[in-house]
Write an enzyme that holds these catalytic residues in place. Structure first.
Site, mmCIF file in Angstrom:
data_model
loop_
_atom_site.group_PDB
_atom_site.id
_atom_site.type_symbol
_atom_site.label_atom_id
_atom_site.label_comp_id
_atom_site.label_asym_id
_atom_site.label_seq_id
_atom_site.Cartn_x
_atom_site.Cartn_y
_atom_site.Cartn_z
ATOM 1 C CG HIS A 89 7.049 -4.113 10.863
ATOM 2 N ND1 HIS A 89 7.926 -3.058 10.700
ATOM 3 C CD2 HIS A 89 6.896 -4.653 9.629
ATOM 4 C CE1 HIS A 89 8.286 -2.966 9.436
ATOM 5 N NE2 HIS A 89 7.682 -3.911 8.762
HETATM 6 O O1 RIB Z 1 4.087 -1.114 8.681
HETATM 7 C C1 RIB Z 1 4.088 -2.367 9.336
HETATM 8 C C2 RIB Z 1 2.728 -2.685 9.858
HETATM 9 O O2 RIB Z 1 1.811 -2.782 8.776
HETATM 10 C C3 RIB Z 1 2.657 -4.052 10.562
HETATM 11 O O3 RIB Z 1 1.675 -4.010 11.571
HETATM 12 C C4 RIB Z 1 2.239 -4.982 9.465
HETATM 13 O O4 RIB Z 1 1.534 -6.130 9.967
HETATM 14 C C5 RIB Z 1 1.296 -4.108 8.700
HETATM 15 O O5 RIB Z 1 0.030 -4.148 9.355
#
Ligand code: RIB
Ligand code: CA
Length: 313
Positions: A243
């Site tokens: 992500h």
């Molecule tokens: O949904 C993904 C996000 O949530 C990313 O930033 C991961 O590190 C968590 O913080």
């Protein structure tokens, strides 16, 4: 070309760690002014510890790391140890940090930096819940027009939520903060699950990290290897989504992505859909667009870029 000045607001987390390393590997393009930590994946004491571990792994014990908000604006903290492990950085065995935490609070650093540097020259890169950013905007609204761009990881439209059927984790943890940021008027680029779920750490991509043959390569291989055990039924054998590094990829090579200007509002009323990013994809509400919504990626080119840059550390 002068390097773009950025502040990474973060809740490390394995994917945050890779995003921070990615940014630190590109000093010719990105000047990281500091890491402002926030509670999210794990409590604040762990996110500040993890951020310093990552700085030392990158040989950057000089980088200022700040502790920020330890809970959302108006609700109890939800964490994600079931995803990231108790430490928040399970996978590699990184030494305890020796570099100090800064005395100033994350919010003070955000306000001070935006007030003292020329307007329009600092980009905020939030990759956790938006509590620090919203608190800074509420405490010092004068800084909002001084922000060059907010490039955030969060939200979901056509992709399903990852913490409830409707909501992505960063937005769900602090929906009031997200609503404040989306309504601020600052230029916003969102990298939601719609794009990050197309940036999957396949076995060959994970192997390429390990093949770097460096401590950073081994650590990134272990970080992404740990993360991929989570919910294999969601992404099959293709591995887990990466992500947060998508924000850095956008800053370096926006041509690898596809985006659309849309209006995004945040659900803060219904418990059923709390934290949902309501994306007006077809403009049916006539509400003004307030976000550049990134929804596609040239994934292999992205991973090739990430892996090549990490080889520099
Ligand atoms: O949904 C993904 C996000 O949530 C990313 O930033 C991961 O590190 C968590 O913080
Ligand atoms: Ca994160």
């Amino acid at each position: 070309m002068t390097a773009r000045q950025i502040i990474i607001d973060t809740d490390p987390g394995q994917d945050d760690a890779v995003a921070i390393l990615f940014a630190l590997a590109c000093p010719e393009a990105l000047e990281v002014l500091g890491l402002t930590c926030v509670a999210g994946n794990v409590p604040l004491a762990m996110t500040t510890r993890n951020a310093r571990k990552i700085c030392e792994l990158a040989g950057r014990s000089d980088l200022p790391v700040f502790a920020g908000c330890d809970r959302p604006l108006g609700r109890a903290l939800i964490t994600a140890e079931h995803v990231h492990g108790r430490s928040g950085l399970d996978g590699p065995d990184l030494p305890e940090p020796t570099m100090p935490l800064q005395d100033r609070h994350s919010v003070e650093f955000l306000i001070d930096t935006l007030r003292t540097r020329p307007s329009g020259t600092v980009t905020l890169v939030p990759i956790g819940p938006l509590t620090n950013i919203a608190t800074a905007f509420q405490r010092a609204p004068d800084i909002i027009p001084r922000v060059q761009e907010i490039v955030l990881m969060g939200g979901a439209h056509a992709a399903h939520g990852n913490v409830t059927p409707a909501a992505e984790f960063n937005i769900h943890v602090d929906p009031e903060a997200a609503a404040c940021v989306m309504a601020s008027g600052a230029p916003i680029t969102m990298l939601p699950l719609d794009v990050t779920h197309k940036a999957l750490v396949t076995p060959s991509r994970n192997a390429a990290f390990h093949a770097l043959g460096t401590p950073v390569g081994a650590a990134v291989g272990a970080l992404t290897g740990f993360y991929e055990r989570y919910h294999p039924e969601r992404h099959g054998r293709d591995g887990a989504p990466l992500h947060d590094p998508c924000t850095i990829g956008w800053l370096l090579r926006p041509d690898l992505f596809t985006a659309r200007r849309v209006n995004v509002e945040i659900e803060t009323g219904s418990e059923l859909t709390m934290g949902m990013t309501v994306v007006d994809w077809w403009g049916v509400t006539k509400r003004p667009a307030n976000a550049t919504f990134v929804h596609d990626i040239r994934a292999q080119d992205f991973f090739d870029l990430l892996t090549e840059r990490l080889s520099r550390l």
